[in-house]
Design a protein around this motif. Structure first.
Motif, PDB file in Angstrom:
ATOM      1  N   VAL A   1      -1.053   4.568   0.747  1.00 26.09           N
ATOM      2  CA  VAL A   1      -2.406   4.676   0.204  1.00 26.09           C
ATOM      3  C   VAL A   1      -3.423   5.017   1.282  1.00 26.09           C
ATOM      4  N   ASP A   2      -3.273   4.395   2.475  1.00 26.24           N
ATOM      5  CA  ASP A   2      -4.258   4.646   3.534  1.00 26.24           C
ATOM      6  C   ASP A   2      -4.173   6.077   4.062  1.00 26.24           C
ATOM      7  N   ALA A   3      -2.937   6.621   4.133  1.00 23.15           N
ATOM      8  CA  ALA A   3      -2.774   7.994   4.613  1.00 23.15           C
ATOM      9  C   ALA A   3      -3.192   9.002   3.549  1.00 23.15           C
TER      10      ALA A   3
ATOM     11  N   ASP B   1      -1.660  -0.514  -6.955  1.00 20.91           N
ATOM     12  CA  ASP B   1      -3.118  -0.509  -6.844  1.00 20.91           C
ATOM     13  C   ASP B   1      -3.499  -1.710  -5.975  1.00 20.91           C
ATOM     14  N   PRO B   2      -3.634  -1.513  -4.672  1.00 21.48           N
ATOM     15  CA  PRO B   2      -3.845  -2.632  -3.749  1.00 21.48           C
ATOM     16  C   PRO B   2      -5.048  -3.511  -4.092  1.00 21.48           C
ATOM     17  N   GLN B   3      -6.159  -2.902  -4.477  1.00 17.95           N
ATOM     18  CA  GLN B   3      -7.340  -3.702  -4.773  1.00 17.95           C
ATOM     19  C   GLN B   3      -7.132  -4.582  -6.011  1.00 17.95           C
ATOM     20  N   ARG B   4      -6.451  -4.027  -7.018  1.00 12.03           N
ATOM     21  CA  ARG B   4      -6.152  -4.824  -8.203  1.00 12.03           C
ATOM     22  C   ARG B   4      -5.255  -6.001  -7.837  1.00 12.03           C
ATOM     23  N   ASP B   5      -4.260  -5.765  -6.976  1.00 14.29           N
ATOM     24  CA  ASP B   5      -3.346  -6.832  -6.569  1.00 14.29           C
ATOM     25  C   ASP B   5      -4.097  -7.962  -5.866  1.00 14.29           C
TER      26      ASP B   5
ATOM     27  N   ARG C   1      -7.828   4.903  -4.521  1.00 12.77           N
ATOM     28  CA  ARG C   1      -7.214   3.600  -4.234  1.00 12.77           C
ATOM     29  C   ARG C   1      -7.578   3.112  -2.840  1.00 12.77           C
ATOM     30  N   TRP C   2      -7.529   4.026  -1.878  1.00 18.89           N
ATOM     31  CA  TRP C   2      -7.871   3.648  -0.508  1.00 18.89           C
ATOM     32  C   TRP C   2      -9.373   3.360  -0.378  1.00 18.89           C
ATOM     33  N   ASN C   3     -10.191   4.164  -1.018  1.00 21.07           N
ATOM     34  CA  ASN C   3     -11.635   3.946  -0.946  1.00 21.07           C
ATOM     35  C   ASN C   3     -12.023   2.588  -1.516  1.00 21.07           C
ATOM     36  N   ALA C   4     -11.382   2.187  -2.617  1.00 24.61           N
ATOM     37  CA  ALA C   4     -11.673   0.883  -3.220  1.00 24.61           C
ATOM     38  C   ALA C   4     -11.239  -0.249  -2.288  1.00 24.61           C
ATOM     39  N   LEU C   5     -10.039  -0.111  -1.716  1.00 23.31           N
ATOM     40  CA  LEU C   5      -9.516  -1.145  -0.830  1.00 23.31           C
ATOM     41  C   LEU C   5     -10.352  -1.246   0.444  1.00 23.31           C
TER      42      LEU C   5
ATOM     43  N   VAL D   1       0.826  -1.213   0.000  1.00 20.11           N
ATOM     44  CA  VAL D   1       0.000   0.000   0.000  1.00 20.11           C
ATOM     45  C   VAL D   1       0.858   1.260   0.000  1.00 20.11           C
ATOM     46  N   PHE D   2       2.079   1.171  -0.554  1.00 15.88           N
ATOM     47  CA  PHE D   2       2.958   2.342  -0.607  1.00 15.88           C
ATOM     48  C   PHE D   2       3.508   2.544  -2.018  1.00 15.88           C
TER      49      PHE D   2
END
Length: 366
Positions: free
Chosen positions: A215-217, A120-124, A222-226, A106-107
């Motif tokens: 991403v979270d910060a 892209d965390p959600q894609r991963d 990207r964060w909203n999707a995850l 997530v970085f």
């Protein structure tokens, strides 16, 4: 006893760094029912302040914590279910573990290449989860065909397997994990031998990086999707910085707190991960304590007293008479087993007693 957790993830997400930090928490395997010398396997202690307090109360010579096995599994790439990369090796190793810890980067960091080009965390997560689903779909479709043939001859096991696979296979074909299908305990038993990858419980490890864009910060799409996925699916997840945890693993215990504060990492991410993994496997601990040893024993949540006794010795199950029980905090308040017994706080429980997390027990057998 189900105790192994496989660490999976795409390349360059921090999987090996995390595993190295974990193995610094390693314990001597001779005290546990593990049998491996594989360098990609680490037996790690489950942090438990209750055991520390009980050991101090009893002035125990030896303290033995509960333990979990973490397995560093080869990095996965898109197409693994078709044998791409180390796909076949990856899938065979993951079939052998009891749960999955999926490392998700997530970085953003230009110096650390991402296999998909951008982070892209959600894609991963989708890439890995789809590969597991596709592998299971191949297994389920082949097995359903065979079970259907065998069921025509009246084979009860084949009929049971056919019926549950008829529920699971359509879900897999739609891209859903097998664990999302509502099954009875009997149905789960019917397909247990298939070792379906998507039946295994999953813990997502969100790997941040100190000093980078996380991403979270950052917030944003990207964060909203995850976060939307994690919340809607009721997923288990922990957030940590594998790089920081790896650095801290080399720091002396007395200085680690100061270093952690300097780096702006408040909690011990590795401890949180180990505890979450233990819970993911539906495991709890009961204790025995005395001058020679204080020990945390691992059982499944819901186990009865004789099954708990078997963790120590099979005689405690096979020749079970009773178990003397007191909860750990009550024992600490009274100061000793003798005082607790004098005050009538130690209970005698029979074969139907459901052991609670944190019980301190003594077993009587014939």
């Amino acid at each position: 006893m189900s105790l192994s957790i496989g660490i999976v993830g795409l390349p360059n997400v921090g999987k090996s760094t995390l595993f190295n930090a974990l193995t610094k928490k390693g314990v001597p395997a001779e005290n546990y029912p593990f049998n491996t010398i594989d360098p990609n396997v680490g037996v790690v202690a489950v942090p438990d302040f209750r055991l520390d307090k009980l050991s101090a109360m009893s002035n125990s010579v030896k303290k033995v914590p509960a333990a979990v096995e973490f397995v560093d599994i080869a990095g996965l790439v898109k197409g693994a279910s078709e044998g791409e990369g180390l796909g076949n090796q990856f899938l065979s190793h993951i079939r052998e573990v009891d749960a999955i810890a999926e490392v998700v980067r997530v970085f953003d960091d230009e110096d650390v290449h991402h296999v998909q080009g951008e982070v892209d965390p959600q894609r991963d997560i989708d890439v890995i989860d789809l590969e597991l689903v596709l592998a299971d779909m191949q297994t389920a479709e082949k097995r359903l065909e065979r079970a259907s043939r065998d069921a025509k001859g009246g084979d009860k096991d084949a009929i049971a397997e056919r019926d549950v696979l008829a529920k699971i296979t359509p879900a897999l074909q739609l891209g859903h994990a097998a664990r999302t299908v509502s099954l009875t305990e009997e149905e789960k038993v019917a397909v247990r031998g298939l070792h379906l990858l998507t039946m295994k419980p999953v813990l997502y490890i969100l790997n941040r990086k100190s000093g980078a864009i996380n991403v979270d910060a950052e917030g944003g799409d990207r964060w909203n999707a995850l976060k939307g996925f994690l919340d809607s699916s009721g997923a288990n997840y922990v957030t940590l910085d594998a790089g920081v945890e790896r650095e801290l693993s080399d720091v002396h215990d007395d200085e680690r707190g100061d270093f952690r504060r300097e780096l702006g990492v408040k909690e011990d991410g590795i401890d949180a991960l180990i505890k979450a993994g233990y819970s993911l496997l539906n495991l709890i601990s009961f204790f025995t304590t005395g001058e020679d040893e204080s020990r945390a024993w691992t059982i499944h949540r819901g186990d009865l007293a004789p099954d708990a006794g078997a963790a120590i010795h099979t005689d405690f199950r096979d020749k079970f008479i009773k178990a003397d029980v007191i909860h750990w905090d009550t024992l600490l308040e009274t100061g000793s087993w003798v005082k607790a017994r004098e005050k009538g706080l130690v209970r005698s429980e029979g074969k139907e007693y459901v052991v609670r997390d944190g019980d301190v027990m003594e077993f009587k057998h014939g």
